[in-house]
Design a protein around this motif. Structure first.
Motif, short mmCIF file in Angstrom:
data_model
loop_
_atom_site.label_atom_id
_atom_site.label_comp_id
_atom_site.label_asym_id
_atom_site.label_seq_id
_atom_site.Cartn_x
_atom_site.Cartn_y
_atom_site.Cartn_z
N UNK A 74 0.83 -1.21 0.00
CA UNK A 74 0.00 0.00 0.00
C UNK A 74 0.87 1.26 0.00
N UNK A 75 1.81 1.32 0.97
CA UNK A 75 2.61 2.54 1.12
C UNK A 75 3.68 2.68 0.06
N UNK A 76 4.40 1.56 -0.25
CA UNK A 76 5.54 1.64 -1.15
C UNK A 76 5.15 1.45 -2.61
N UNK A 77 4.67 0.26 -2.95
CA UNK A 77 4.35 -0.05 -4.36
C UNK A 77 3.03 0.59 -4.81
N UNK A 78 2.22 0.95 -3.85
CA UNK A 78 0.94 1.61 -4.13
C UNK A 78 0.04 0.78 -5.05
N UNK A 79 0.05 -0.54 -4.81
CA UNK A 79 -0.84 -1.38 -5.62
C UNK A 79 -1.98 -1.96 -4.79
N UNK A 80 -1.87 -1.87 -3.48
CA UNK A 80 -2.97 -2.39 -2.64
C UNK A 80 -3.85 -1.22 -2.21
N UNK A 81 -5.13 -1.46 -2.01
CA UNK A 81 -6.02 -0.38 -1.59
C UNK A 81 -5.79 0.00 -0.13
N UNK A 82 -6.40 1.09 0.29
CA UNK A 82 -6.22 1.59 1.65
C UNK A 82 -6.84 0.62 2.67
N UNK A 83 -6.40 0.67 3.92
CA UNK A 83 -7.01 -0.17 4.95
C UNK A 83 -8.50 0.14 5.11
N UNK A 84 -9.21 -0.80 5.67
CA UNK A 84 -10.66 -0.64 5.83
C UNK A 84 -11.38 -1.66 4.97
N UNK A 85 -12.69 -1.75 5.11
CA UNK A 85 -13.44 -2.73 4.31
C UNK A 85 -13.76 -2.21 2.91
N UNK A 86 -13.82 -0.87 2.80
CA UNK A 86 -14.11 -0.24 1.51
C UNK A 86 -13.27 1.03 1.41
N UNK A 87 -13.22 1.62 0.22
CA UNK A 87 -12.55 2.91 0.06
C UNK A 87 -13.26 3.95 0.92
N UNK A 88 -12.52 5.00 1.28
CA UNK A 88 -13.11 6.08 2.07
C UNK A 88 -14.34 6.64 1.36
#
Lengths: 539, 338
Positions: free
Chosen positions: B159-173
Motif C-alpha cells: 500500500x505505502x511503497x508499491x501503491x498497488x494495494x487499496x487503503x485499509x478498511x473494508x471499503x474505500x473512504x
C-alpha cells in the motif's frame, strides 16, 4: 497420466492462484483516493471509544470533534484562549439574582438542520435533558437548578450553588443545543424520568439535529463517520460538501495513509512518528498547547507507605525528578510544566510560577530533605502505572523508567508496577495505591475543575485530609467574580498544594496532528473537541 | 455417523459453551476491576447518584448469581444483553462485527488450503528437492513471523511503497456499503448487482487475508508434507503402484485422501482461531471485526459483551468442529462404519 502429470497440475494450480492474486491487486488495488479533493475532508483517527453521538450522552475522547461540527453551544472558546468565553448561539448574556442566575439572549434567525428555528424552548429542553439523563455527562449540568423561558429568544438558567461558575461548562459539546421538537418526536425527554424513559439516542446516533455547519449523515461504528454540509447554516456554509472521519486504530497505518494522500489529517501519531514526518513534502505538523497533564499521585497513608506519609520525603522525591529531562528527552520539548495542579493557561498558572515555586531537580536538596525525614539512606515504594497507554506520544512505562532512574540517584528505589488500565483506575480511585503515574484531562475549561478535585475526590485517592482553610480557599477562588483576584487566590492555593507534595505534575503536553497541504485553517484546541472543522478549508 | 451422534455432539458442545460463559462471568467478577470505574468519567464517578443509576441500569447492583440468571433468561430469548461500552445490544454489535471477520477468515482459510495443500504435496513428492526446501522455508517464515509485523510490512510494501494495494478498511473512504442482507459485503454487493462495490470489497480483503493466512498456510504446508510422506511410505501405496494404478490416482485418491484427515482437523481449529483471534490484523488493516471487539470488551470489562463473545466463540468452535467431523465421513468411509 503419470506421476509427473499430477505434479504438473499442482504447479498449474499454484500458478493460477498467483496470477489471480496479481490480477485482483491490479484490478482493484489503487482504490479511489479522494482525500485532497476540494469537496471532501478526510480525517484518520481512532474512534473505537465513540459509543454514542447523542450530544447529551457522549463523554469519550474521540466523539467531540464530530459533535462540535454538528451541534453548537450558547458560548464557546477560541484555540489558545481559555479564559474568555465567546458568544456563539447566544449573542450576549448577563448575571442576575445576585449571581444566582444567568440570562442568555439567543441569536435570531438561526435554523436547525431540520429547518425548525432555534428558540429558548430548545435550550431549556437540551439543558434539562442533559441533567435528567443522569448519564456520564450529566455531572456537568449538576449545578443547574432550573431553566426558564423568558421569551422565544431569551432563557434564564438558575444555579444551585451560585459560588460555582457555569459559563465555562457551557462550552462543552454536551451542551450542544438540539431541536427539541424532533428529539421529542423521537422519544426524547427532559423530565426527571429521562434516565429511565428517554428513547431518542438510537435516532441521534444516526442523525444530528443541531445548528452546526455540518450534519451527521452516517455513523458506522468503528468504521467511519460521515458528515455532510448543513444547508441551513447561519454563517457562511461549511467549506466541504462531506467530511469523513475514518477509523484507523493503528497510528503507523495513519502515517501510511497520510503519506499516500488517502487522509488529510492524522490525529493519533506518536512523538517518534511525528518526528519522522518532519520535512516530508506536502505534510506539516500542527501543534496546540493542551491543558492535560501527566502526574504522579503520592499517598499520605502510612499504611500504604510509611516513608510517603512523610511530607518531607515526598518533597525529596519531587526534588529528585529531572523534569527537563522528561520534557526534552522523552517528548522532544513538546510540553511545558505548571507549578502545581492547575495547567498553564488557566487560573493565573504560568511557567513563570513554575520557575518561582515549582519543583525542579536539586539532588542536594533532595538528599537533605531525606535526612530530615529520617531516611538518609533512601527508601523504596511501589510506583504503579497503566501498561500499554501513552500521553502526549510517550508511554507511562517510559516515563516510569525515567523517574525510577532519577530517584535512584538519591537512593530511593521505585518498584515499577505496570497494571492494566481498568485495574489501575479502580485501585487508584479507591485510594489503594502508594504512588500512581496517571493523567488528567479537563471536562470543561474552568480552573475550579482542577482545584476542586484536589481537595475532594483526588485528595481521597491520595488519602490526604486537606486543612479546612485550603478547602475554603478553593471555594472562595471558585466563586470570585473578579478574574484578577480569582487568579491570585488560585496561585495562593497552588503554593499550598505544592508544599503538600502529594501531586507531582510531570508535564503538560502539546497536541500534535499531522496534516497534508491540501487543507488550511486546521487549528488545535484544548477545549475538548481537538479541532474546529468549520475553520478547515481546502487549499 | 448417526443422527444421534450428531445431536449428542451438538448438545455437549452447547453445554460446554454455556459453562464457558459461567467461567468467564465468574473470572471477570473476581478480578479487582470495577466496571463502573472502568467506564465512567472521572467527574461522574464521584457523583453517587450517577454511579447508582449506572449500576442499576446495567444490573451491576444485583448479586452475581442473579446477574448470571438474567443473562441466561435473556439468552433463552435470543438476547445477549446490552454492551456497557458500546451501549447497544451485544447481538447488534456481533451482527455488525462478525461479517467482517467471517469474510476475512474465510478468505484466509481458503487461501491457506489452496496454497498449503498443493505446496505440502509437492514438497512431499519432491522430498529434499529445491521445491521441498522452498516450501519448508516459506512455511517456516509463515509460522515464525509475528502477525503484527507481517501485517505492517505487507501494508507498508504493497500500500505505502508499491501503491498497488487499496487503503485499509473494508471499503474505500466514503464508499457506501451495499444494502445490508448478510453483512458480508461480497455477498450483499453481488445480491445487489453492484460489481463495483464487490470489487472494492474484494480488493480490500485480499492483503489482510493473505497476512492472516500466512501462519495457517505454513502450518498446513508442514502438516500436509508430513502426512503425505507418512502415507506415501505405506504398503498400500507401493501395492497400488505395483498394480499399475495411474500416478495421479495414487497421489490424489490413495495418498492425499488418506493424508487429509489430520489436515482437515488442523484446518478446522485454525479456522475457528481465525474467526475469533484476528486482533492484530484487524487493528492494522482497520478492519472492524470481532477480534478487536472482543479485545476492547475485555479491556473495559464489558461483562455482557465478554459473555456474548464467549458464547459466540464457543459456538464457532462447535460448528467448525462439527463440519470437520462430518467431513471425515466424506474423506474416510471407515469413520461412518466405526
Amino acid at each position: 497420466m503419470n506421476r509427473g502429470d499430477g505434479i504438473q497440475r499442482l504447479r498449474v494450480a499454484a500458478l493460477i492462484l498467483g496470477v489471480a492474486s496479481a490480477l485482483l491487486f491490479t484490478a482493484w488495488g489503487g482504490g479511489h483516493a479522494i482525500a485532497g479533493a476540494k469537496t471532501i475532508l478526510i480525517l484518520g483517527t481512532d474512534i473505537s471509544d465513540t459509543n454514542s453521538l447523542d450530544p447529551q450522552r457522549q463523554f469519550v475522547y474521540s466523539a467531540p470533534i464530530t459533535e462540535h461540527a454538528v451541534y453548537e453551544t450558547l458560548v464557546t472558546m477560541t484555540p489558545g484562549n481559555y479564559k474568555d468565553v465567546k458568544p456563539l448561539l447566544a449573542t450576549r448574556w448577563e448575571t442576575v439574582d445576585n449571581g444566582g442566575a444567568l440570562v442568555f439572549h439567543l441569536r435570531p434567525n438561526v435554523k436547525f438542520v431540520t429547518g425548525n428555528p432555534l428558540t429558548a424552548d430548545d435550550v431549556k429542553f437540551t439543558f434539562e435533558r442533559l441533567k435528567y439523563l443522569k448519564d456520564d455527562a450529566s455531572a456537568l449540568a449538576e449545578n443547574i437548578a432550573r431553566v426558564d423561558v423568558i421569551d422565544p429568544l431569551t432563557v434564564k438558567v438558575t444555579l444551585d450553588d451560585k459560588t460555582q461558575p457555569l459559563l465555562p461548562f457551557l462550552i462543552a459539546p454536551n451542551f450542544g443545543i438540539v431541536d427539541s421538537k424532533v428529539v421529542r418526536e423521537q422519544g426524547g425527554l427532559s423530565t426527571p424520568d429521562a434516565d429511565k424513559n428517554d428513547k431518542a439516542t438510537t435516532y441521534l446516533d444516526q442523525r444530528s439535529v443541531g445548528t452546526g455547519p455540518y450534519t451527521l449523515a452516517r455513523w458506522s461504528r468503528s468504521t467511519e463517520i460521515e458528515l455532510v454540509r448543513n444547508p441551513n447554516y447561519w454563517r457562511q456554509p461549511g467549506a466541504f460538501e462531506r467530511v469523513l472521519i475514518r477509523h484507523i486504530p493503528d497510528s503507523a497505518t495513519q502515517v501510511l495513509q497520510l503519506k499516500r494522500g488517502d487522509i488529510d489529517a492524522a490525529l493519533n501519531l506518536t512523538f517518534d512518528q511525528l518526528n519522522a514526518l518532519g520535512g516530508t513534502p506536502a505534510i506539516s505538523i500542527v501543534k496546540g498547547q493542551s491543558l492535560d497533564f501527566m502526574y504522579i499521585a503520592f499517598t499520605s497513608s502510612p499504611a500504604l507507605s510509611p516513608p510517603l506519609s512523610n511530607k518531607l520525603a515526598r518533597q525529596a522525591l519531587m526534588y529528585a525528578i529531572d523534569y527537563d529531562g522528561i520534557i526534552k528527552g522523552l517528548i522532544g520539548g513538546d510540553a511545558i510544566r505548571p507549578a502545581s495542579f492547575i495547567p498553564v493557561g488557566l487560573g493565573g498558572s504560568t511557567t513563570d510560577l513554575t520557575r518561582e515555586f515549582g519543583y525542579r531537580q536539586d539532588l542536594e536538596k533532595a538528599r537533605a530533605l531525606l535526612s530530615q525525614a529520617g531516611y538518609p539512606n533512601g527508601f523504596s515504594f511501589d510506583l504503579s502505572y497503566g501498561s500499554g497507554a501513552d500521553v502526549g506520544g510517550v508511554s507511562y512505562e517510559v516515563v516510569a523508567q525515567k523517574v525510577q532512574a532519577d530517584l535512584a540517584r538519591v537512593k530511593i528505589q521505585a518498584n515499577l508496577k505496570p497494571m492494566e488500565q481498568g485495574n489501575l483506575r479502580t485501585a487508584f480511585r479507591k485510594g489503594d495505591l502508594a504512588a500512581t503515574i496517571t493523567f488528567w484531562n479537563p471536562d470543561a475549561m474552568d480552573p475550579s475543575l482542577w482545584a476542586d478535585p484536589t481537595v475532594q475526590r483526588v485528595a481521597k485517592r491520595v488519602r490526604w485530609e486537606p486543612d479546612p482553610s485550603i478547602v475554603s480557599l478553593v471555594k472562595q477562588a471558585n466563586g470570585e467574580p473578579n478574574t484578577q483576584k480569582r487568579d491570585g487566590l488560585y496561585v495562593q492555593f497552588q503554593k499550598l498544594l505544592s508544599d503538600q507534595a502529594n501531586l507531582c505534575v510531570l508535564f503538560q503536553p502539546m497536541y500534535s496532528h499531522a496534516i497534508r497541504d491540501s487543507i488550511t485553517g486546521y487549528q488545535l484546541t484544548a477545549a475538548g473537541w481537538q479541532a474546529d472543522l468549520y475553520d478547515v478549508k481546502p487549499r | 455417523m448417526s443422527r444421534n451422534y450428531v445431536l449428542a455432539r451438538v448438545g455437549v458442545t452447547l453445554v460446554m459453551a454455556l459453562a464457558a460463559t459461567l467461567v468467564v462471568f465468574l473470572v471477570a467478577h473476581f478480578i479487582p476491576v470495577d466496571p463502573v470505574q472502568a467506564q465512567l468519567g472521572d467527574l461522574a464517578s464521584s457523583k453517587p447518584e450517577i454511579v447508582a443509576r449506572y449500576r442499576a441500569h446495567w444490573g451491576l447492583d444485583k448479586p452475581l448469581w442473579e446477574q448470571y440468571l438474567i443473562f441466561l433468561q435473556r439468552l433463552s430469548r435470543g438476547d445477549l444483553g446490552q454492551s456497557i461500552a458500546t451501549r447497544r445490544s451485544v447481538l447488534d454489535d456481533i451482527k455488525q462485527y462478525a461479517p467482517a471477520t467471517f469474510e476475512l477468515a474465510t478468505l484466509a482459510i481458503l487461501l491457506a488450503f489452496s496454497v498449503g495443500v498443493p505446496l505440502g504435496v509437492l514438497a512431499a513428492i519432491k522430498r529434499d528437492s529445491w521445491l521441498d526446501h522452498l516450501a519448508r522455508g516459506t512455511s517456516l517464515v509463515g509460522v515464525a513471523a509475528p502477525t503484527f509485523w507481517l501485517a505492517f510490512i505487507a501494508l507498508a510494501l504493497f500500500y505505502g511503497g508499491l501503491e498497488i494495494a487499496p487503503s485499509p478498511g473494508r471499503l474505500d473512504a466514503g464508499a457506501a456499503p451495499p444494502p445490508q442482507v448478510t453483512g458480508l459485503y461480497l455477498i450483499d454487493s453481488l445480491a445487489a448487482g453492484d460489481l463495483r462495490t464487490f470489487g472494492n470489497a474484494l480488493g480490500h480483503l485480499l492483503l489482510p487475508s493473505i497476512v492472516l493466512a500466512a501462519t495457517t498456510t505454513g502450518v498446513i504446508t508442514r502438516t500436509t508434507r508430513a502426512s503425505m510422506l507418512d502415507t506415501l511410505g505405506q504398503d498400500y501405496i507401493r501395492t497400488a503402484r505395483a498394480k499399475g494404478v495411474r500416478e495421479r490416482a495414487v497421489l490424489l485418491r490413495h495418498a492425499l485422501r488418506n493424508a487429509l484427515i489430520p489436515i482437515f482437523t488442523l484446518g478446522g481449529v485454525a479456522y475457528a482461531q481465525l474467526l475469533s483471534g484476528a486482533v492484530m490484523t484487524e487493528t492494522i488493516f482497520a478492519f472492524p471485526g470481532m477480534g478487536r471487539y472482543a479485545f476492547q470488551s475485555a479491556v473495559v470489562l464489558d461483562f455482557p459483551a465478554i459473555s456474548g463473545m464467549t458464547l459466540v466463540v464457543g459456538l464457532t468452535y462447535l460448528i467448525v468442529n462439527l463440519v470437520v467431523d462430518l467431513s471425515y465421513a466424506a474423506i474416510d468411509p471407515r469413520v461412518v462404519r466405526r
